[in-house]
Write a protein that holds these residues in place. Structure first.
Motif, mmCIF file in Angstrom:
data_model
loop_
_atom_site.group_PDB
_atom_site.id
_atom_site.type_symbol
_atom_site.label_atom_id
_atom_site.label_comp_id
_atom_site.label_asym_id
_atom_site.label_seq_id
_atom_site.Cartn_x
_atom_site.Cartn_y
_atom_site.Cartn_z
ATOM 1 N N ALA A 35 0.837 -1.207 0.000
ATOM 2 C CA ALA A 35 0.000 0.000 0.000
ATOM 3 C C ALA A 35 0.868 1.251 0.000
ATOM 4 O O ALA A 35 0.576 2.226 -0.709
ATOM 5 C CB ALA A 35 -0.941 0.002 1.203
ATOM 6 N N SER A 36 1.954 1.244 0.765
ATOM 7 C CA SER A 36 2.869 2.385 0.795
ATOM 8 C C SER A 36 3.513 2.622 -0.563
ATOM 9 O O SER A 36 3.596 3.762 -1.035
ATOM 10 C CB SER A 36 3.963 2.176 1.840
ATOM 11 N N ALA A 76 -3.026 9.785 -2.864
ATOM 12 C CA ALA A 76 -2.735 9.368 -4.236
ATOM 13 C C ALA A 76 -3.990 9.258 -5.085
ATOM 14 O O ALA A 76 -3.981 9.636 -6.261
ATOM 15 C CB ALA A 76 -2.001 8.036 -4.228
ATOM 16 N N PHE A 77 -5.072 8.751 -4.518
ATOM 17 C CA PHE A 77 -6.259 8.475 -5.321
ATOM 18 C C PHE A 77 -7.378 9.502 -5.146
ATOM 19 O O PHE A 77 -8.450 9.343 -5.709
ATOM 20 C CB PHE A 77 -6.768 7.066 -5.023
ATOM 21 N N VAL A 99 2.466 1.622 -3.576
ATOM 22 C CA VAL A 99 1.465 2.047 -4.569
ATOM 23 C C VAL A 99 1.072 3.500 -4.328
ATOM 24 O O VAL A 99 1.012 4.305 -5.266
ATOM 25 C CB VAL A 99 0.227 1.119 -4.531
ATOM 26 N N GLY A 100 0.830 3.848 -3.063
ATOM 27 C CA GLY A 100 0.459 5.227 -2.740
ATOM 28 C C GLY A 100 1.549 6.201 -3.115
ATOM 29 O O GLY A 100 1.299 7.238 -3.731
ATOM 30 N N CYS A 157 -2.274 6.513 0.319
ATOM 31 C CA CYS A 157 -3.215 6.016 -0.696
ATOM 32 C C CYS A 157 -4.380 6.984 -0.882
ATOM 33 O O CYS A 157 -4.815 7.221 -2.006
ATOM 34 C CB CYS A 157 -3.721 4.633 -0.313
#
Length: 110
Positions: A12-13, A98-99, A15-16, A95
């Motif tokens: 998760a880290s 990021a999103f 990807v974020g 995350c």
């Protein structure tokens, strides 16, 4: 079970951070290279990537890491409770950052 949680938070880290870097106008792959990702983050936030070496000073590194998280959140226009979340639960709030539709504004370097 503990390893699964650890791997999930690590992924998760990554990807974020990948998508945060993309929002910052950097290449996503820069987020997955150890030490270089911190250098790039300091370069974007403070203008000098070499400031990352302040993280090597005992006790002062805690202040520098917290300030970096706060400055990252502010660069995306966040404040208050979101900054606390970014400090305390970094993978989750990276995350979210990021999103979400938050836009990166390069900080004014004094």
């Amino acid at each position: 079970m503990d390893q699964f949680i650890s791997y999930a938070l690590s992924i998760a880290s990554l990807v974020g951070l990948w998508f945060v870097f993309k929002k910052m106008g950097r290449e996503g792959w820069e987020a997955i290279i150890p030490f270089y990702n911190i250098f790039v983050l300091f370069e974007e936030l403070y203008g000098k990537g070499a400031k990352m070496f302040l993280l090597l000073i005992p006790f002062y590194n805690i202040y520098v890491a917290i300030k970096m998280e706060i400055d990252l959140g502010r660069a995306f226009g966040k404040s208050g409770a979101f900054l606390w979340g970014l400090i305390l639960v970094t993978p989750v709030f990276l995350c979210i950052l990021a999103f979400s539709d938050a836009q990166y504004t390069k900080p004014q370097i004094a």
